[in-house]
Design a protein around this motif. Structure first.
Motif, PDB file in Angstrom:
ATOM      1  N   GLU A  52      54.910  46.216  41.270  1.00 18.93           N
ATOM      2  CA  GLU A  52      53.309  46.366  40.778  1.00 18.93           C
ATOM      3  C   GLU A  52      53.129  47.530  42.095  1.00 18.93           C
ATOM      4  O   GLU A  52      53.698  47.668  43.008  1.00 18.93           O
ATOM      5  CB  GLU A  52      52.153  45.239  41.884  1.00 18.93           C
ATOM      6  N   GLU A  95      50.504  51.146  42.467  1.00 20.50           N
ATOM      7  CA  GLU A  95      49.022  50.902  42.556  1.00 20.50           C
ATOM      8  C   GLU A  95      48.673  52.431  41.736  1.00 20.50           C
ATOM      9  O   GLU A  95      49.410  53.574  41.806  1.00 20.50           O
ATOM     10  CB  GLU A  95      47.974  51.435  43.730  1.00 20.50           C
ATOM     11  N   TYR A 132      47.542  47.139  34.375  1.00 23.11           N
ATOM     12  CA  TYR A 132      46.302  46.526  35.443  1.00 23.11           C
ATOM     13  C   TYR A 132      45.135  48.240  34.907  1.00 23.11           C
ATOM     14  O   TYR A 132      45.407  48.577  34.900  1.00 23.11           O
ATOM     15  CB  TYR A 132      46.389  46.172  35.958  1.00 23.11           C
ATOM     16  N   THR A 156      41.339  48.818  37.518  1.00 22.25           N
ATOM     17  CA  THR A 156      41.205  48.699  39.027  1.00 22.25           C
ATOM     18  C   THR A 156      40.873  46.617  39.290  1.00 22.25           C
ATOM     19  O   THR A 156      41.489  46.326  40.292  1.00 22.25           O
ATOM     20  CB  THR A 156      40.627  48.994  39.400  1.00 22.25           C
ATOM     21  N   ASN A 157      40.714  45.989  38.274  1.00 24.47           N
ATOM     22  CA  ASN A 157      40.655  44.077  38.934  1.00 24.47           C
ATOM     23  C   ASN A 157      41.401  43.594  38.298  1.00 24.47           C
ATOM     24  O   ASN A 157      41.589  42.307  38.644  1.00 24.47           O
ATOM     25  CB  ASN A 157      39.077  43.968  37.985  1.00 24.47           C
ATOM     26  N   ARG A 158      42.179  44.241  37.876  1.00 22.66           N
ATOM     27  CA  ARG A 158      43.992  43.123  38.171  1.00 22.66           C
ATOM     28  C   ARG A 158      44.038  42.799  36.913  1.00 22.66           C
ATOM     29  O   ARG A 158      45.117  41.980  36.393  1.00 22.66           O
ATOM     30  CB  ARG A 158      44.063  43.036  38.897  1.00 22.66           C
ATOM     31  N   PHE A 178      46.206  49.977  37.923  1.00 24.01           N
ATOM     32  CA  PHE A 178      47.726  49.284  38.413  1.00 24.01           C
ATOM     33  C   PHE A 178      48.350  49.234  37.753  1.00 24.01           C
ATOM     34  O   PHE A 178      48.615  48.705  36.577  1.00 24.01           O
ATOM     35  CB  PHE A 178      47.822  48.019  39.190  1.00 24.01           C
ATOM     36  N   ASP A 237      53.485  47.292  36.659  1.00 22.76           N
ATOM     37  CA  ASP A 237      54.216  46.886  36.790  1.00 22.76           C
ATOM     38  C   ASP A 237      55.604  47.526  36.549  1.00 22.76           C
ATOM     39  O   ASP A 237      54.951  48.289  35.159  1.00 22.76           O
ATOM     40  CB  ASP A 237      54.168  45.392  36.043  1.00 22.76           C
TER      41      ASP A 237
END
Length: 182
Positions: free
Chosen positions: A26, A28, A69, A71-73, A86, A88
């Protein structure tokens, strides 16, 4: 036979030398990213340690984006330009990748195996998929370019020519030193 133009970026199909499927890491993404991010896009590492989508051959490639994703994943299909979140990334320098050639030069033949080529953003920003492809302008074997062509993908309706899908491995990866000519 004519291959179909269906760009969808890069996909990870294994690891050079075996060893199973590489795992994702992961990263950011900050709101300063000027380009929307899609699965299959190529990622680069910025100086602040955050990731962004590659948009030029001079960017330092770290891997293929396989998950996105907010910001809250929470998983999303895409991350719009100027949106934090985010991603991957399969950042293994030995990841084997599959990608489509563009139609921008001489149609590739079996002689392309072993040659090097760069990514091109022919379809970038068009539709809802990654638009990055492999350049038909081959750099030759041992010459510096982003990817080494390993083979034609063994699938029905996939032959050498424009839009052929091929397997490649990274030559220029941010986690490796630059390749030397052979």
């Amino acid at each position: 036979m004519t291959n179909t133009d269906g760009p969808r970026g890069f996909s990870v199909v294994g690891r050079l030398g075996g060893g199973g499927q590489p795992t994702a890491v992961e990263y950011e993404v900050d709101a300063g990213t000027a380009t929307a991010i899609f699965p299959g896009d190529l990622a680069k590492l910025e100086t602040d340690g955050k990731a962004a989508v590659m948009t030029a051959q001079s960017d330092d490639y770290i891997g293929v984006i396989v998950g996105i994703y907010d910001t809250n994943r929470k998983p999303v299909n895409t991350l719009a330009a100027s949106t934090a979140g985010f991603i991957d990334v399969i950042d293994d320098p030995l990841a084997m990748l599959e990608v489509q050639f563009e139609e921008g030069g001489t149609a590739p033949t079996a002689a392309a195996v072993g040659a090097a080529a760069d990514a091109v953003w022919t379809h970038a920003g068009a539709g809802s998929k990654a638009g990055v492809e492999l350049s038909e302008t081959l750099a030759g074997d041992g010459t510096a370019a982003q990817f080494r062509i390993l083979k034609l993908v063994p699938k029905p309706n996939n032959d050498w020519g424009h839009y052929a899908r091929v397997r490649v491995v990274a030559l220029e990866h941010a986690f490796n030193s630059a390749p030397n000519a052979i």
